[in-house]
Design an enzyme around this catalytic site. Structure first.
Site, PDB file in Angstrom:
ATOM      1  N   ASP A   1       0.705  -0.986   0.148  1.00 54.21           N
ATOM      2  CA  ASP A   1      -0.006   0.182   0.254  1.00 54.21           C
ATOM      3  C   ASP A   1       1.233   1.123   0.210  1.00 54.21           C
ATOM      4  OD1 ASP A   1       1.439   0.322   2.471  1.00 54.21           O
ATOM      5  OD2 ASP A   1      -0.909   0.267   3.555  1.00 54.21           O
TER       6      ASP A   1
ATOM      7  N   CYS B   1       3.451  -2.714   4.167  1.00 55.58           N
ATOM      8  CA  CYS B   1       2.587  -1.973   4.642  1.00 55.58           C
ATOM      9  C   CYS B   1       3.055  -1.503   5.610  1.00 55.58           C
ATOM     10  CB  CYS B   1       1.032  -2.227   5.120  1.00 55.58           C
ATOM     11  SG  CYS B   1       1.054  -3.039   6.129  1.00 55.58           S
TER      12      CYS B   1
ATOM     13  N   THR C   1       3.507  -1.271   8.646  1.00 54.19           N
ATOM     14  CA  THR C   1       3.615  -1.858   9.885  1.00 54.19           C
ATOM     15  C   THR C   1       4.187  -3.512   9.150  1.00 54.19           C
ATOM     16  OG1 THR C   1       1.502  -2.552  10.109  1.00 54.19           O
ATOM     17  CG2 THR C   1       2.316   0.013  11.650  1.00 54.19           C
ATOM     18  N   GLY C   2       2.859  -3.802   8.257  1.00 53.82           N
ATOM     19  CA  GLY C   2       3.660  -5.158   7.716  1.00 53.82           C
ATOM     20  C   GLY C   2       2.345  -5.822   7.956  1.00 53.82           C
TER      21      GLY C   2
ATOM     22  N   HIS D   1      11.016 -24.092   9.522  1.00 53.36           N
ATOM     23  CA  HIS D   1      10.153 -24.629  10.456  1.00 53.36           C
ATOM     24  C   HIS D   1       8.290 -24.210   9.475  1.00 53.36           C
ATOM     25  CE1 HIS D   1      12.237 -25.233  14.286  1.00 53.36           C
ATOM     26  NE2 HIS D   1      13.016 -25.609  12.677  1.00 53.36           N
TER      27      HIS D   1
ATOM     28  N   HIS E   1       7.980 -30.742  11.040  1.00 58.40           N
ATOM     29  CA  HIS E   1       7.350 -29.338  10.578  1.00 58.40           C
ATOM     30  C   HIS E   1       6.678 -29.726   9.283  1.00 58.40           C
ATOM     31  CE1 HIS E   1      10.631 -27.618  12.999  1.00 58.40           C
ATOM     32  NE2 HIS E   1      11.460 -27.794  12.262  1.00 58.40           N
TER      33      HIS E   1
HETATM   34  C1  RB5 Z   1      -1.821   2.775   6.704  1.00 57.08           C
HETATM   35  O1  RB5 Z   1      -1.586   4.469   6.917  1.00 57.08           O
HETATM   36  C2  RB5 Z   1      -1.636   1.977   7.381  1.00 57.08           C
HETATM   37  O2  RB5 Z   1      -2.555   1.527   7.981  1.00 57.08           O
HETATM   38  C3  RB5 Z   1      -1.179   0.844   6.394  1.00 57.08           C
HETATM   39  O3  RB5 Z   1       0.005   0.480   6.251  1.00 57.08           O
HETATM   40  C4  RB5 Z   1      -0.814  -0.602   7.497  1.00 57.08           C
HETATM   41  O4  RB5 Z   1       0.523  -0.331   8.858  1.00 57.08           O
HETATM   42  C5  RB5 Z   1      -1.571  -1.426   8.176  1.00 57.08           C
HETATM   43  O5  RB5 Z   1      -1.465  -2.247   8.658  1.00 57.08           O
END
Ligand code: RB5
Length: 148
Positions: free
Chosen positions: A8, A65, A67-68, A98, A133
């Site tokens: 994103d 994104c 945070t991922g 694993h 695994h």
């Molecule tokens: C976008 O602002 C943010 O929420 C998105 O990139 C992500 O971190 C969501 O988990």
């Protein structure tokens, strides 16, 4: 090896850095977007790469994104996907060795570029160990089958 990539807006820069790194290693990249830092909804891009992985258009998927987390949650809703959010090299290796993860998710607002690239490299260079695994990964698939 062919890698499907997407992000994103929150992971846009990191996704491009990973694409450049992979290309520099002569790894084929399919970039499913985004192509700008305009705000978009991450579930769309998690699902696109997840479908490319389960349909075998690519060997593995890497998504980014902020945070991922969000984009991994979306990817993991697609049957057959095991997508790990990773912020360290050890977990990257274990998620393949694993857990046989077929997707990796990284947070641009969490990781610096160098660590992110180290994580990608470690993940791609690690093989699933199978054996005991495999049974546990099969159990995850059974949960998926039972609940769908
Ligand atoms: C976008 O602002 C943010 O929420 C998105 O990139 C992500 O971190 C969501 O988990």
């Amino acid at each position: 090896m062919k890698i499907g990539l997407a992000s994103d807006h929150g992971g846009f820069n990191l996704k491009n850095e990973i694409a450049d790194f992979l290309k520099s290693k002569n790894i084929e990249v399919v970039d499913f977007g985004v192509n700008s830092s305009d705000s978009v909804d991450y579930p769309i891009y998690g699902e696109i790469v997840a479908n490319a992985v389960v349909n075998k258009e690519v060997d593995y998927g890497i998504v980014c994104c902020g945070t991922g987390i969000g984009i991994s949650l979306a990817a993991n809703k697609v049957k057959g996907i095991r997508c790990a959010v990773v912020s360290d090299v050890f977990s990257a290796k274990m998620s393949k060795a694993h857990n046989n993860c077929n997707m990796l998710s990284l947070g641009e607002r969490v990781l610096g570029k160098s660590l992110a690239i180290e994580i990608v490299e470690a993940w791609l260079n690690t093989e699933f160990e199978g054996d005991r695994h495999q049974k546990r990964v099969d159990m995850i698939t059974q949960i998926e089958n039972k609940n769908n």
